[in-house]
Design an enzyme around this catalytic site. Structure first.
Site, PDB file in Angstrom:
ATOM      1  N   TYR A 124     -61.081 -11.141  -0.397  1.00 57.75           N
ATOM      2  CA  TYR A 124     -59.896 -10.810  -1.194  1.00 57.75           C
ATOM      3  C   TYR A 124     -58.851 -11.923  -1.078  1.00 57.75           C
ATOM      4  CZ  TYR A 124     -55.548  -8.470  -2.539  1.00 57.75           C
ATOM      5  OH  TYR A 124     -54.342  -8.157  -3.120  1.00 57.75           O
ATOM      6  N   TRP A 144     -48.464  -4.849   1.181  1.00 58.77           N
ATOM      7  CA  TRP A 144     -48.400  -3.405   1.483  1.00 58.77           C
ATOM      8  C   TRP A 144     -47.808  -2.618   0.309  1.00 58.77           C
ATOM      9  CZ3 TRP A 144     -46.878  -2.091   7.225  1.00 58.77           C
ATOM     10  CH2 TRP A 144     -47.585  -2.924   8.100  1.00 58.77           C
ATOM     11  N   ASP A 149     -60.039  -7.630 -21.988  1.00 65.47           N
ATOM     12  CA  ASP A 149     -60.874  -8.032 -20.854  1.00 65.47           C
ATOM     13  C   ASP A 149     -60.421  -9.417 -20.414  1.00 65.47           C
ATOM     14  OD1 ASP A 149     -62.780  -8.738 -19.029  1.00 65.47           O
ATOM     15  OD2 ASP A 149     -64.491  -8.596 -20.392  1.00 65.47           O
ATOM     16  N   THR A 209     -50.662 -12.277  -2.782  1.00 66.26           N
ATOM     17  CA  THR A 209     -50.737 -11.397  -1.614  1.00 66.26           C
ATOM     18  C   THR A 209     -50.482 -12.115  -0.296  1.00 66.26           C
ATOM     19  OG1 THR A 209     -52.301 -10.008  -0.355  1.00 66.26           O
ATOM     20  CG2 THR A 209     -53.229 -11.828  -1.607  1.00 66.26           C
ATOM     21  N   ASP A 210     -50.085 -11.344   0.706  1.00 66.16           N
ATOM     22  CA  ASP A 210     -49.937 -11.846   2.076  1.00 66.16           C
ATOM     23  C   ASP A 210     -51.294 -12.243   2.666  1.00 66.16           C
ATOM     24  OD1 ASP A 210     -50.482  -9.022   1.914  1.00 66.16           O
ATOM     25  OD2 ASP A 210     -50.212  -8.882   4.077  1.00 66.16           O
ATOM     26  N   GLN A 229     -50.639   0.205 -10.123  1.00 66.21           N
ATOM     27  CA  GLN A 229     -49.346   0.596  -9.552  1.00 66.21           C
ATOM     28  C   GLN A 229     -48.192  -0.217 -10.144  1.00 66.21           C
ATOM     29  OE1 GLN A 229     -49.183   1.844  -5.233  1.00 66.21           O
ATOM     30  NE2 GLN A 229     -50.884   0.413  -5.117  1.00 66.21           N
TER      31      GLN A 229
END
Length: 297
Positions: free
Chosen positions: A137, A162, A48, A113-114, A11
């Site tokens: 994660y 999100w 990679d 990330t949160d 994304q």
């Protein structure tokens, strides 16, 4: 500058590629584990990032000045059953990238990330709040942050939450599809956070690059606060879906392999003040994204 962008087919990587056409002052090397060249974009190359020697070779051969690591293992629930792969992609690989670019005296931006927080706060998280991940994660992404900051002296970590866009699979696209397929849908109402339009995050990354990448951690999401339930209601309203009844669910009614933070609102004061970034309200960005999705249908 010569900039390496990893995970270019995700994304965020896709949004970065679109913005490359605006920021023509740099040369870009878009890489992923599997490449998919698209018309009107810079060619992609295979890399990679779990192979330290391959990274070092690539960085040296192309005389890379900076790296934006958009690659990650993001299947939060599957991560509980794929811990070794998650560790390799989210923790080890960022360290390899950081070590390779440090040898060239370059810089790196790592996306995090949160999920590095346990979600027990009731006020927005600042960068210095204690980290306490409660999922594979989250733990591997935190290890990735630490590996990057420890291995590169000009490294910026940007935590987000999100994430959605017009690309790939994400919550917005799933809720639009389900809203059109189903007459009723249950969505969790007791997890609170802020959506992030990947294009806004990509714009913020280019703002950081423009000002100069230093050493530190920053938070970025869109502005505002919302639950998954309210987010779904907004998605359906904007997409013109009125045939699906959305029911609020407790987290306990929808058990998942990985624990989610109940509260993961990020405080954006530091990134706004440091880089002079204007951050849009979540609903404005959601309207922009859904408008683009409808245009492409």
């Amino acid at each position: 500058m010569k900039i390496l962008i990893t995970g270019c087919n995700g994304q965020l990587g896709n949004e970065m590629q679109l913005l490359e056409a605006v920021h023509t002052e740099h040369i870009y090397y878009n890489t992923d584990i599997a490449v998919a060249d698209m018309p009107g974009r810079s060619p992609q190359q295979q890399l990679d990032i779990t192979n330290a020697e391959a990274i070092e070779r690539f960085v040296d051969e192309h005389e890379i000045d900076g790296i934006v690591n958009c690659a990650a293992y993001t299947a939060v629930d599957k991560a509980e059953d794929n811990q070794a792969l998650c560790q390799l992609l989210n923790a080890d690989a960022p360290g390899f990238l950081a070590a390779a670019i440090e040898k060239r005296g370059g810089w790196m931006i790592q996306i995090s990330t949160d999920y590095v927080f346990d979600g027990t706060n009731h006020i927005p998280y600042v960068e210095t709040d204690p980290v306490c991940p409660n999922s594979t994660y989250g733990r591997t992404k935190l290890a990735g942050e630490q590996n990057v900051l420890n291995n590169c002296s000009h490294a910026t970590v940007i935590r987000t939450a999100w994430l959605y866009s017009t690309f790939g699979n994400n919550f917005v696209k799933t809720m639009i599809r389900l809203g059109r397929e189903k007459t009723e849908l249950g969505v969790i109402f007791d997890q609170i956070g802020t959506p992030t339009y990947a294009r806004d995050l990509a714009l913020a990354i280019f703002a950081v690059i423009g000002k100069g990448v230093g050493q530190g951690i920053y938070h970025f999401s869109n502005e505002g606060v919302i639950s998954w339930y309210d987010f779904t209601k907004a998605i359906h309203r904007i997409a013109g879906i009125d045939t699906c009844h959305v029911r609020p669910l407790h987290t306990s009614e929808y058990p998942t392999p990985a624990a989610r933070p109940h509260y993961s609102v990020l405080d954006k004061t530091k990134i706004r003040q440091t880089f002079g970034i204007e951050i849009p309200y979540w609903e404005e960005s959601l309207r922009e994204c859904i408008g683009l999705l409808e245009h492409h249908e």
